[in-house]
Design an enzyme around this catalytic site. Sequence first.
Site, PDB file in Angstrom:
ATOM      1  N   GLU A  27      14.831 -22.593  35.950  1.00 59.24           N
ATOM      2  CA  GLU A  27      16.160 -21.982  36.152  1.00 59.24           C
ATOM      3  C   GLU A  27      17.179 -22.968  36.714  1.00 59.24           C
ATOM      4  OE1 GLU A  27      17.405 -20.068  39.575  1.00 59.24           O
ATOM      5  OE2 GLU A  27      15.383 -19.736  40.366  1.00 59.24           O
ATOM      6  N   LYS A 160      12.092 -14.647  47.734  1.00 56.84           N
ATOM      7  CA  LYS A 160      12.901 -15.430  48.664  1.00 56.84           C
ATOM      8  C   LYS A 160      12.663 -14.919  50.075  1.00 56.84           C
ATOM      9  CE  LYS A 160      16.662 -14.334  46.788  1.00 56.84           C
ATOM     10  NZ  LYS A 160      18.062 -14.156  46.364  1.00 56.84           N
TER      11      LYS A 160
HETATM   12  N1  PSU Z   1      15.100 -18.733  45.244  1.00 65.36           N
HETATM   13  C1  PSU Z   1      15.499 -19.869  45.830  1.00 65.36           C
HETATM   14  N2  PSU Z   1      16.735 -20.328  45.628  1.00 65.36           N
HETATM   15  C2  PSU Z   1      17.595 -19.656  44.836  1.00 65.36           C
HETATM   16  C3  PSU Z   1      17.157 -18.461  44.197  1.00 65.36           C
HETATM   17  C4  PSU Z   1      15.907 -18.039  44.450  1.00 65.36           C
HETATM   18  O1  PSU Z   1      14.751 -20.492  46.535  1.00 65.36           O
HETATM   19  O2  PSU Z   1      18.716 -20.111  44.687  1.00 65.36           O
HETATM   20  C5  PSU Z   1      18.073 -17.743  43.252  1.00 65.36           C
HETATM   21  C6  PSU Z   1      17.306 -17.374  41.986  1.00 65.36           C
HETATM   22  O3  PSU Z   1      18.049 -17.820  40.890  1.00 65.36           O
HETATM   23  C7  PSU Z   1      17.220 -15.885  42.028  1.00 65.36           C
HETATM   24  C8  PSU Z   1      18.504 -15.559  42.719  1.00 65.36           C
HETATM   25  O4  PSU Z   1      17.135 -15.296  40.768  1.00 65.36           O
HETATM   26  O5  PSU Z   1      18.548 -16.507  43.764  1.00 65.36           O
HETATM   27  C9  PSU Z   1      18.558 -14.142  43.185  1.00 65.36           C
HETATM   28  O6  PSU Z   1      19.844 -13.867  43.585  1.00 65.36           O
HETATM   29  P1  PSU Z   1      20.276 -12.368  43.909  1.00 65.36           P
HETATM   30  O7  PSU Z   1      19.500 -12.049  45.153  1.00 65.36           O
HETATM   31  O8  PSU Z   1      21.758 -12.446  44.155  1.00 65.36           O
HETATM   32  O9  PSU Z   1      19.866 -11.527  42.735  1.00 65.36           O
END
Ligand code: PSU
Length: 302
Positions: A27, A160
Amino acid sequence: MDRSLSWRIRPEVAEALGQRRPVVALESTLISHGLPWPLNLETAKAAEAAVRHHGAVPATIAVLDGVPVIGLDDAELERIARNRAVLKASRRDLPYAIARKLSAATTVAATMLLAHRAGIRLFATGGIGGAHREHNPWDISADVTELARTPVAVVCSGAKSVLDIPKTLEILETHGIPVVGYGTEEFPAFFVTSSGERLTARVDTPRQAADLLRANWELGGAGVVIAQPIERHLALDPGSFLNALSVAERQAMGIGVRGKELTPFLLNRIAEITEGQTLKANHALVVANARLAAQIAVCLET
Ligand code: PSU
Ligand code: MN
């Protein structure tokens, strides 16, 4: 992919897919919003190198000037890594980015969608999105619903670490998404080795993981989470991590950071508070997950 939608697959990736050779998607949000320059570019390149080293072809995914690209080249990787203004696109943001010819880094959800349309089944990242903690009860990542509908396996180090992990696991269960520990019975917590939450599935080899994926897809299942803990010597101590998180959360609330800005803000603050310890950990776990995804992709094709 629908022919009327213009998109681009790097020739090396298209050739591998045509010959049923293993390909691993990576990604780009983690590059643009998850890590600071120049560690973000170093991490992206190290992840690609790890995939290659283990016999698969890497395909980092993003949208460039409205065109979904499956497999960025080195110059494009650098462009995403240097440009802090690039959009963070989840599933719902893709039509907008494409129609308005914008450039966007893709989250887990958006990367899964594009990977699947290209015919890629393995995807490596750091951590998936999920349910946020009590201050943001309705902030549940579209990563979860994407896993429920799109047949791609996501190799990660859990969710996360800024999330409510028990709640995230309950939601994954409701959606029927297999969550598999790699070499562990406990759900990893990203920077921390374990969340303390028990899992109901464990595999210990890439072959076992590939067998599980095959069974899942033969049943008509969709996404799978394969969760590999961070290496012990790089993991953060749970107590000091939680302290850093609480401080960062209070700051975010204080200045009203919400929505898709929340994760980048928290990751950035936590990196400052831990004096870069989380950055080193983040780099290492992304590379380790890329390696494992390649090994599983190789087993799936043989
Ligand atoms: N995990 C990380 N760093 C990130 C992300 C996840 O260590 O930047 C990103 C991924 O792309 C994940 C996104 O899909 O954060 C999720 O964001 P949100 O919670 O706004 O859906
Ligand atoms: Mn969110």
